[in-house]
Each structure stands twice: as structure tokens, then as C-alpha cells.
Design an enzyme around this catalytic site. Structure first.
Site, PDB file in Angstrom:
ATOM      1  N   ASN A  16      36.629  54.392 104.244  1.00 23.04           N
ATOM      2  CA  ASN A  16      37.827  54.699 104.680  1.00 23.04           C
ATOM      3  C   ASN A  16      38.804  53.247 104.353  1.00 23.04           C
ATOM      4  O   ASN A  16      38.029  52.229 104.913  1.00 23.04           O
ATOM      5  CB  ASN A  16      37.936  54.946 106.220  1.00 23.04           C
ATOM      6  CG  ASN A  16      37.633  56.363 106.492  1.00 23.04           C
ATOM      7  OD1 ASN A  16      37.858  57.262 105.560  1.00 23.04           O
ATOM      8  ND2 ASN A  16      37.567  56.801 107.651  1.00 23.04           N
ATOM      9  N   ARG A  23      34.189  61.517 103.911  1.00 23.34           N
ATOM     10  CA  ARG A  23      33.138  60.531 103.493  1.00 23.34           C
ATOM     11  C   ARG A  23      31.674  61.293 103.811  1.00 23.34           C
ATOM     12  O   ARG A  23      30.843  60.986 102.818  1.00 23.34           O
ATOM     13  CB  ARG A  23      33.306  59.335 104.612  1.00 23.34           C
ATOM     14  CG  ARG A  23      34.240  58.445 104.320  1.00 23.34           C
ATOM     15  CD  ARG A  23      34.375  57.088 104.968  1.00 23.34           C
ATOM     16  NE  ARG A  23      34.366  57.600 106.609  1.00 23.34           N
ATOM     17  CZ  ARG A  23      34.002  56.879 107.585  1.00 23.34           C
ATOM     18  NH1 ARG A  23      33.817  55.717 107.300  1.00 23.34           N
ATOM     19  NH2 ARG A  23      34.320  57.417 108.742  1.00 23.34           N
TER      20      ARG A  23
END
Length: 88
Positions: free
Chosen positions: A36, A18
């Protein structure tokens, strides 16, 4: 301008996917978000110039150095006019 939703499967959580994605998005001037998922995948939405968004989609096929990408699903979506890029 285009928008793509991407779901990346494999070893993609706990490997700075990320944060790295956010850096790549900033480098390419792409708006959107990355998150996520409970199933172990990473999901992202990219909005921006065609070439920049496609560069992010291509980056997702490899990810950061510690990632092991098994599959990438890409879907076209209607633009929402997002600004900035967030990590969820």
C-alpha cells in the site's frame, strides 16, 4: 524473464488487494512484492516468465471483487532476480 512495476489507483486499499495479488502471484509462479502507498494506491513489482507477469499485470486492471480500479501505470524495469512474493 521480465520485470514490471505497477501502480494501481482507485479503491484498492482495504479490499484485500494485496492478499489477492499474492495469491495470484503464487498461482502464476511470479516473484516480487506488493505494498500500500501513502497516497491510497497499491504498488507492486512482478518478476518472472513473460506470460505470467503479463497475466498479473492484466489481473491488476480488475483486482479482487471489492476493488474499483481507476488506473494502472506499468513500467518496465531491469530484472533483480527476486525470489518469492511478499506483502509489504
Amino acid at each position: 524473464m521480465i520485470r514490471r512495476r505497477v501502480v494501481v489507483r482507485g479503491t484498492v486499499q482495504g479490499v484485500f488487494f494485496r492478499a489477492s495479488c499474492q495469491q495470484e502471484a503464487a498461482r502464476h509462479g511470479v516473484a516480487g512484492w506488493v505494498s500500500n502507498r501513502p497516497d491510497g494506491a497499491v504498488e507492486a513489482v512482478f518478476e518472472g516468465e513473460d506470460a505470467a507477469v503479463e497475466a498479473l499485470v492484466a489481473w491488476c486492471r480488475q483486482g479482487p471483487p471489492r476493488a474499483a480500479v481507476d488506473a494502472v501505470e506499468v513500467a518496465e524495469e531491469e530484472l533483480e532476480g527476486l525470489r518469492g512474493f511478499g506483502v509489504r
